[in-house]
Enzyme design. Structure first.
Site, mmCIF file in Angstrom:
data_model
loop_
_atom_site.group_PDB
_atom_site.id
_atom_site.type_symbol
_atom_site.label_atom_id
_atom_site.label_comp_id
_atom_site.label_asym_id
_atom_site.label_seq_id
_atom_site.Cartn_x
_atom_site.Cartn_y
_atom_site.Cartn_z
ATOM 1 N N SER A 186 0.859 -1.181 0.000
ATOM 2 C CA SER A 186 0.000 0.000 0.000
ATOM 3 C C SER A 186 0.899 1.235 0.000
ATOM 4 O O SER A 186 1.746 1.363 -0.874
ATOM 5 C CB SER A 186 -0.961 -0.026 1.197
ATOM 6 O OG SER A 186 -1.897 1.021 1.121
ATOM 7 N N THR A 187 0.743 2.130 0.965
ATOM 8 C CA THR A 187 1.533 3.366 0.995
ATOM 9 C C THR A 187 3.024 3.055 1.003
ATOM 10 O O THR A 187 3.503 2.276 1.818
ATOM 11 C CB THR A 187 1.172 4.193 2.244
ATOM 12 O OG1 THR A 187 -0.224 4.467 2.231
ATOM 13 C CG2 THR A 187 1.940 5.501 2.262
ATOM 14 N N HIS A 213 -2.427 -1.155 -3.482
ATOM 15 C CA HIS A 213 -3.561 -0.256 -3.276
ATOM 16 C C HIS A 213 -3.338 1.034 -4.062
ATOM 17 O O HIS A 213 -2.348 1.734 -3.851
ATOM 18 C CB HIS A 213 -3.723 0.086 -1.797
ATOM 19 C CG HIS A 213 -4.021 -1.097 -0.940
ATOM 20 N ND1 HIS A 213 -3.899 -1.068 0.430
ATOM 21 C CD2 HIS A 213 -4.457 -2.346 -1.243
ATOM 22 C CE1 HIS A 213 -4.241 -2.243 0.936
ATOM 23 N NE2 HIS A 213 -4.579 -3.043 -0.069
ATOM 24 N N MET A 306 -0.008 0.936 5.253
ATOM 25 C CA MET A 306 -0.697 1.197 6.502
ATOM 26 C C MET A 306 -1.865 0.231 6.642
ATOM 27 O O MET A 306 -2.541 -0.084 5.670
ATOM 28 C CB MET A 306 -1.197 2.650 6.517
ATOM 29 C CG MET A 306 -1.651 3.166 7.857
ATOM 30 S SD MET A 306 -1.994 4.941 7.796
ATOM 31 C CE MET A 306 -2.353 5.268 9.526
ATOM 32 N N ASP A 309 -4.158 -5.179 5.760
ATOM 33 C CA ASP A 309 -4.532 -5.994 4.608
ATOM 34 C C ASP A 309 -3.381 -6.942 4.284
ATOM 35 O O ASP A 309 -2.222 -6.524 4.195
ATOM 36 C CB ASP A 309 -4.833 -5.094 3.405
ATOM 37 C CG ASP A 309 -5.386 -5.874 2.226
ATOM 38 O OD1 ASP A 309 -5.953 -6.971 2.450
ATOM 39 O OD2 ASP A 309 -5.254 -5.393 1.083
#
Length: 377
Positions: A186-187, A213, A306, A309
């Site tokens: 993600s991030t 993401h 973050m 998931d």
């Protein structure tokens, strides 16, 4: 790739506020209205404070040097020095300063957003989902992404508690009968994924399937970028795309990617279910699918991000005897998703990005992988 401008040494500037006060932000956008809206959004967010603003890239550089912010929000399309040119200068002079980019999901805008990530921006926000007049509707997302970006900078937000060494220690390497590598992020993930893929050989013998993401309209440009920088073939997954050795499939935003076994081989399937997942695509959904199709011959890797998931998907992989890797905090932009894997005791290895690439390359060459030395978590 990042343009480091080696001839320009890092600039001297005051120390940022750190954990002793709210995080200091500089807002950069050529629209006075957008800057005013962002000020209002951050004014209502605890722990965030806008200390300055700029209308173009050149002014942004001046403000950063003067104000020593903890984070910058940066529009890409601006007159004069645009956002990409400004980002190159920012990263050359202040390489550790987090930058969150505002971009549009047009073909040009999506490409520019992915270019910004490759230059060192930690996150981006798709502002094309609403007009400038309605930018406040994205307030929650903007605050979440800025907060996530700040988490990667030590001393800005309160430090997370130490993680107990709950992972199973590595006694060997990735199993020799690997058939697929699954990656979730993600991030901070786009840069991490590029670092890993760029170090894999052209002869890499395993299919790679990735969930990153990302807003709708950007995953195609992300795949194109990786296809350009990597020696592997990288493409956005379509329904029915075969998982082939040396081919990397990126899950399209807005659709879960699952693996399906057929008479001619394993293919990618795209689905909207479960529709109530916290992220679509979901790392949990991909990993759980890989556990069903490949069992112990799958490798699941959780990179920067973050939240949690990937944790339940990693649990499904672990139950089938698959090999689960969490990115180490030393190389993580945001140690959230990998931490969730480690804390749950699901990681059989905790490796930095360099170690992940090295060990995957060694597995591809059929050589024993070197265990990662134990270090405090």
């Amino acid at each position: 790739m990042r343009d480091p401008h080696p001839s320009a040494p890092p600039a001297e500037r005051p120390e940022p506020a750190g954990s002793g006060g709210p995080a200091r932000l500089v807002v950069v956008d050529d629209s006075t209205f957008v800057r005013r809206t962002l000020r209002r959004i951050f004014r209502d967010a605890p722990g965030l404070s806008v200390v300055g603003e700029a209308g173009d890239g050149a002014e942004a550089i001046e403000k950063i040097a003067e104000l020593a912010p903890d984070l910058v929000t940066l529009d890409i399309q601006m007159p004069g020095m645009d956002g990409l040119a400004a980002l190159r200068e920012i990263k050359a002079r202040w390489p550790d300063l987090p930058v969150v980019v505002l971009a549009s999901a047009t073909r040009i805008g999506a490409g520019a957003a992915i270019e910004a990530l490759s230059l060192g921006a930690i996150e981006f926000i798709d502002k094309s989902r609403c007009s400038s007049m309605d930018l406040h509707l994205l307030g929650t997302e903007i605050i979440e992404k800025v907060t996530a970006a700040l988490l990667g900078r030590r001393g800005v937000l309160p430090a997370e508690p130490s993680v107990p060494p709950a992972h199973r220690p590595v006694t060997g390497g990735v199993p020799g009968d690997v058939q697929i590598v699954c990656i979730g992020a993600s991030t901070g993930g786009p840069q991490a994924i590029q670092i890993v893929l760029d170090r894999l050989p052209r002869s890499f013998p395993f299919p790679v399937v990735i969930v990153q993401h990302m807003p709708m309209g950007f995953t195609g440009a992300f795949a194109e970028r990786l296809n350009h920088t990597s020696r592997l073939e990288v493409r956005e997954a379509d329904e029915g795309t075969f998982c082939r050795p040396g081919c990397v499939l990126i899950a399209p935003a807005g659709r879960h990617l699952v693996l399906r076994e057929g008479r001619k081989g394993v293919t990618a399937g795209l689905t909207g279910e479960p529709s109530d997942a916290s992220h679509i695509p979901s790392v949990d959904v991909l990993f759980s699918s890989a556990a069903e199709v490949f069992g112990r011959t799958a490798v699941g890797i959780v990179l920067s991000g973050m939240g949690s998931d990937g944790r339940e998907g990693a649990r499904a992989l672990a139950r089938r005897g698959a090999f689960v890797v969490a990115e180490a905090p030393e190389s993580c932009a945001v140690y959230g998703m990998p931490k969730a894997i480690v804390t749950a005791g699901l990681a059989q290895a905790v490796w930095t990005l360099s170690e992940i690439a090295e060990n995957l390359g060694a597995a591809a060459a059929g050589r024993p992988l070197r265990p990662r030395k134990e270090r405090p978590l």
